[in-house]
Design a protein around this motif. Sequence first.
Motif, PDB file in Angstrom:
ATOM      1  N   ASP A 197     -20.442   9.988 -14.654  1.00  0.00           N
ATOM      2  CA  ASP A 197     -20.689   8.624 -14.207  1.00  0.00           C
ATOM      3  C   ASP A 197     -22.160   8.228 -14.250  1.00  0.00           C
ATOM      4  OD1 ASP A 197     -20.877  10.585 -12.230  1.00  0.00           O
ATOM      5  OD2 ASP A 197     -20.359   9.236 -10.593  1.00  0.00           O
ATOM      6  N   GLY A 198     -22.916   8.801 -15.179  1.00  0.00           N
ATOM      7  CA  GLY A 198     -24.242   8.282 -15.490  1.00  0.00           C
ATOM      8  C   GLY A 198     -25.359   8.764 -14.591  1.00  0.00           C
ATOM      9  N   ALA A 199     -26.555   8.212 -14.866  1.00  0.00           N
ATOM     10  CA  ALA A 199     -27.771   8.677 -14.197  1.00  0.00           C
ATOM     11  C   ALA A 199     -27.732   8.473 -12.690  1.00  0.00           C
ATOM     12  CB  ALA A 199     -28.985   7.976 -14.796  1.00  0.00           C
ATOM     13  N   PHE A 200     -27.032   7.451 -12.224  1.00  0.00           N
ATOM     14  CA  PHE A 200     -26.948   7.187 -10.788  1.00  0.00           C
ATOM     15  C   PHE A 200     -25.591   7.642 -10.257  1.00  0.00           C
ATOM     16  CE2 PHE A 200     -29.866   4.164 -12.720  1.00  0.00           C
ATOM     17  CZ  PHE A 200     -31.019   4.425 -11.999  1.00  0.00           C
ATOM     18  N   SER A 201     -25.235   8.851 -10.643  1.00  0.00           N
ATOM     19  CA  SER A 201     -23.913   9.413 -10.403  1.00  0.00           C
ATOM     20  C   SER A 201     -23.558   9.534  -8.916  1.00  0.00           C
ATOM     21  CB  SER A 201     -23.839  10.800 -11.049  1.00  0.00           C
ATOM     22  OG  SER A 201     -22.693  11.500 -10.643  1.00  0.00           O
TER      23      SER A 201
END
Length: 616
Positions: free
Chosen positions: A161-165
């Motif tokens: 779910d990306g860099a800001f997981s």
Amino acid sequence: MADKKIAVVGGGPVGALNALFLARRGFDVHVYESRPDIRKQERVTGRSINLAVSTRGREALRAVGLEEAALAASIPMYSRMIHSLDGKLSVQPYGTKGQAIYSTDRRRLNELLLTEAEKVATLHFEYRLNRADLDKKTLHFNVGKEAQETLVSADFVLGCDGAFSTVRRQMMRWGRLDYQQEYINHGYKELCMPPTASGDFAMPENHLHIWARDEFMMIALPNQDRTFTLTLFMPFDVFGTIETEEDLLAFFVKHFPDSVDLIGVDRLMKDYFANPTSSVISLRCRPHFMSGSTLILGDAAHAVVPFFGQGLNAGLEDSLVLHELLEAHSNDLVVAATEYARTRWMDTNAIGDLSMDNYLEMRSHVNSRVFVMRKHLDSALHYLFPRIFIPLYTMVAFTRIPYHQVVKRNRRQRRVVNFLGGVGMLAVGGACAYVGSFHRTTTTPFQKKSTQKDNLHQLYHHYHLLHYLLLHHHLLHCLLHHQFHYLVILHSTNTYTDLHNCNNFGPSKNNHYTKPDTTSTPVTTTSVPYTLTLSPTPRLKTPPLVSKNGPTSGYPERLDDHSVEAEAHRRYGGPTKVVIEKGERKVGVISPQKKADQGSQFLRAVVVEANAFTKL
């Protein structure tokens, strides 16, 4: 295995690819994406987010049979095209002939992967993860616009779910997870270069275009609709100086003059002030696997800055590595994830460092003549020794050599290139001395001719050493593998040593060279278990040494043995020893005794007269 439910949090390219891999292996896979289905969203021309897909990403796509479909909607870029301030264009190839990275629309790639994953997995959109209980293996989602809370249970969770997981954040709350993030002081803004009036590309399309301006840069990648997506990377304080349309136009005319007409003033004004200035983040964490059931991949584990074009490629390779480990461990998710977390973090940290370093290269070094010369030397060595010497960019973009091994190998290769560069500088110095002799010599014509001849010998000697290194495969192989038992010492007396037992190292005996004697006299020290082998040193007639005070008939101030050994160790590394051979003081680098049984080539140490180490 259909009874084992896997929850993939995140429906981006990495999450969709993981779902495809796992579902095809027989798992019951559910993908939970916080956004609406992008396949049903409006597509805006000229507003694509570009990716540069290279070998690592291509092999991951190939493993699920989608490489051909993905590349069909991509544009190959064979080189960088550098736009100088004066409008001059220069090309720097990425690899050998035919090697290219592919400009790919992120959305098209994501749609392709989702469509294929939907055939074997269940997709859930507008499921925003709120929290997770790693012990109970439950996920709490807020669903839809009403944010209705929904509880989901799963046997295994993949956080993509990306860099800001959110998954990573829950792992940090559950256990000991080391985490580091860094915002660089440069932001970026996306612009668009439309097609020409005739509908063609405004610039050559098979290149990644770079306007490198030291402190900042702009790049352009081609799109299928014949537009270019431009990305302007600058420090935030420079962005802050552009407040009006007049400021913007003056800035572009000054720094990117050839782009203004291609973009169009109206389009430039519209895009610049409408699009946000975004931040660039780099992060890393460890471990990637916790609680026996939760694994993070892609940007959730290792977001990198975009300057090597490896963010997505590394994420897709994460999925491929996990797939290969599942194959090796008979679909045991826990064993495969444990092994993945044990090894993969070294590679993800390495590509993070490489990406940060490459920003300086892209915005500054590409304009340097020294950098261009070094790139040419890298290419020449790779052409001559394709299996031994592989340039850094080629290793990263066109192989699957693990990133951390790329870093180690590149360090070894840099030493070789620096060494060859030093030899080249000596050759240039010899040429300068030769040319300068016409102007500086004030003696008789006969004496002038003699000096020129000596300088020619020096120049030829330096050239011949470089030529020898390029032609002898085994020597370069030794240099690249830390076997620096052959240490070439170049000094003001132009004394070279026998390298790898080669006969007739110099051009010929009529050029003042003598054939080295293949016999050698070992001198064994008593303080350490090393053997020093002295090799005869062919000589070339040279002018007398010159110190700060001018010419001298002999050597400058003589150093004692201890000082000579210390200076030799500082310059060349390894243990050193001053010995007396036939009445002459000599210093050599000592080879380890344990190499004695591996052949005489490992014992040949280079020696020079100790008096060469002097206070000049």
